[in-house]
Write an enzyme that holds these catalytic residues in place. Sequence first.
Site, short mmCIF file in Angstrom:
data_model
loop_
_atom_site.label_atom_id
_atom_site.label_comp_id
_atom_site.label_asym_id
_atom_site.label_seq_id
_atom_site.Cartn_x
_atom_site.Cartn_y
_atom_site.Cartn_z
CD GLU A 1 -3.14 -35.21 40.14
OE1 GLU A 1 -3.32 -34.17 40.67
OE2 GLU A 1 -4.13 -34.53 38.81
N GLY A 2 0.60 -38.45 39.58
CA GLY A 2 0.34 -39.83 40.12
C GLY A 2 -1.05 -40.23 40.93
CB THR A 3 -0.84 -43.99 42.76
OG1 THR A 3 -1.03 -44.53 40.94
CG2 THR A 3 -1.96 -44.08 43.33
CG PHE A 4 2.20 -43.87 44.73
CD1 PHE A 4 1.62 -44.13 46.09
CD2 PHE A 4 2.00 -44.05 43.45
CE1 PHE A 4 0.70 -45.38 45.98
CE2 PHE A 4 2.10 -45.61 43.87
CZ PHE A 4 1.11 -46.16 45.03
CG ASP B 11 5.20 -48.51 38.94
OD1 ASP B 11 4.63 -49.81 37.90
OD2 ASP B 11 4.98 -47.77 39.23
CE LYS C 64 7.72 -39.43 43.37
NZ LYS C 64 7.98 -40.66 42.48
CB ILE D 20 5.53 -32.00 34.46
CG1 ILE D 20 6.38 -32.41 35.11
CG2 ILE D 20 6.24 -30.79 33.56
CD1 ILE D 20 8.44 -32.04 35.12
P1 ADP Z 1 4.31 -41.01 40.54
O1 ADP Z 1 5.08 -41.97 42.10
O2 ADP Z 1 3.14 -40.74 41.03
O3 ADP Z 1 4.15 -42.09 39.65
P2 ADP Z 1 6.74 -40.60 39.35
O4 ADP Z 1 8.07 -40.18 40.04
O5 ADP Z 1 6.77 -41.30 38.33
O6 ADP Z 1 5.49 -40.29 40.18
O7 ADP Z 1 6.66 -39.49 38.41
C1 ADP Z 1 4.60 -39.01 37.36
C2 ADP Z 1 5.31 -38.00 36.04
O8 ADP Z 1 6.51 -37.42 36.58
C3 ADP Z 1 6.58 -39.26 35.30
O9 ADP Z 1 5.75 -39.74 34.57
C4 ADP Z 1 6.90 -38.00 34.26
O10 ADP Z 1 6.53 -37.48 33.33
C5 ADP Z 1 7.60 -36.93 35.19
N1 ADP Z 1 8.55 -36.23 35.81
C6 ADP Z 1 9.04 -37.05 37.65
N2 ADP Z 1 10.25 -36.84 37.19
C7 ADP Z 1 10.81 -36.30 36.37
C8 ADP Z 1 11.65 -35.70 35.83
N3 ADP Z 1 13.10 -35.29 36.80
N4 ADP Z 1 11.68 -34.73 35.27
C9 ADP Z 1 11.05 -34.84 34.21
N5 ADP Z 1 9.70 -34.96 34.39
C10 ADP Z 1 9.13 -35.61 35.59
MG MG Z 2 5.68 -43.54 38.22
#
Ligand code: ADP
Ligand code: MG
Length: 391
Positions: free
Chosen positions: A31-34, A172, A85, A29
């Site tokens: 895919e980010g930088t980290f 952030d 995650k 769902i």
């Molecule tokens: P990153 O550090 O890669 O940005 P995030 O924690 O922001 O990681 O998660 C990236 C994405 O994954 C979010 O923008 C969201 O779309 C999805 N996501 C993260 N946590 C959840 C959650 N608890 N429920 C549903 N989607 C999630």
């Molecule tokens: Mg994020």
Amino acid sequence: VDRSVQSDMKKLESDFPGFWYRYRLIKRIGEGTFSTVYKAEDKLYDQYVNEWDVQNEMSKWTPPPLERDSPSHSPRKRTRYVAIKKIYVTSSPMRILNELELLHDLRRCPSVCPLITAFRQTDQVIAILPYFRHGDFRTYFRDMTIPDIRIYLRSLFTALRSTHEHRILHRDIKPTNFLYDPATQHGVLVDFGLAEREGSESKPCLCHEQRELRKTRQANSVWAQSVSSYTPSGYPKNDTRPSKRANRAGTRGFRAPEVLFKCTEQTTAIDIWSAGVILLTILSKRFPFFNSADDVEAMIEIATIYGARRMKVAGLLHGCVFDTTIPTVGQQGFTLEKIILWSTCRGEDKPLTADEKLAVKFMERCMDLDPSRRITAEEALEHEFLRIDSS
Ligand code: ADP
Ligand code: MG
């Protein structure tokens, strides 16, 4: 599901053998930088299993007592779907520990996504969070009415209030880190990957000094840096002054002016600015609103709105000399109300409604260039625009 996602999911399953009796991966769902985030089903969601398995680097992290009758915001709340995650192995162990520790501290906070548990297998760490259904900000922000905006922001500022009460800066704040479901109007704050405790890396900054002392220091500050002309590099040539260092982690377009001015004593006020930028995005119907690639350009964008005069005052707070010869940056700048009218192509014949004006007033409080005068999350929830009884 495309091939590479499928092989990623297979890899994850083989990296964590024996744990997949509990979780069934459904799809990727995010895919980010980290990190990469997957949606999964918790097959044992109606059973309680104590599974605080994080060892070694994470051994000093003590699990909370198991709660059976969990309140609604408890990490032990039963959920059928979870978000897994997978934190990239390139992140440092300290950084991963930091994210998990802060999430643990905030586990009982309303509107903050709780951490259910975390696992480590050699260098790979995964965090298990309850899954929150949410929409893509870009698909709904243009259609938000003032009551919608109020509900959205109330939830965001509720998360910020408890985060800030714990003296944690999120760093952030942006739409992809605030998961909001327009259908149910529920929102949760996620992604504490850049978060830090207030004062954790601070060296004294002028902005925390008494006014009088600041004035004398400003006059002969060795830190003063200027943005004197808009050369491609953006910096004055032959500048021999030592450069100032400050944490600038965050996302372009959402960084507070004090972050750009390299304030070394950043506070939770930086998150309030970013929340203000989200409101500016919604009201102006433009995303992203600010879009510069580097910090100097970002200052120019802000200066174009606020005017060079106020920007100069804002820079001096942190011992920075802001100076520009760019013709589009005027001395006076514009009001945020004007910016909203222009960006939504509304002429003088279609002025803002009383409700919209109140929203702009609130936004001005979130986007005060001086962090010490900016509204706090607690005050924001008491502001006329967000107060429960106002809707
Ligand atoms: P990153 O550090 O890669 O940005 P995030 O924690 O922001 O990681 O998660 C990236 C994405 O994954 C979010 O923008 C969201 O779309 C999805 N996501 C993260 N946590 C959840 C959650 N608890 N429920 C549903 N989607 C999630
Ligand atoms: Mg994020």
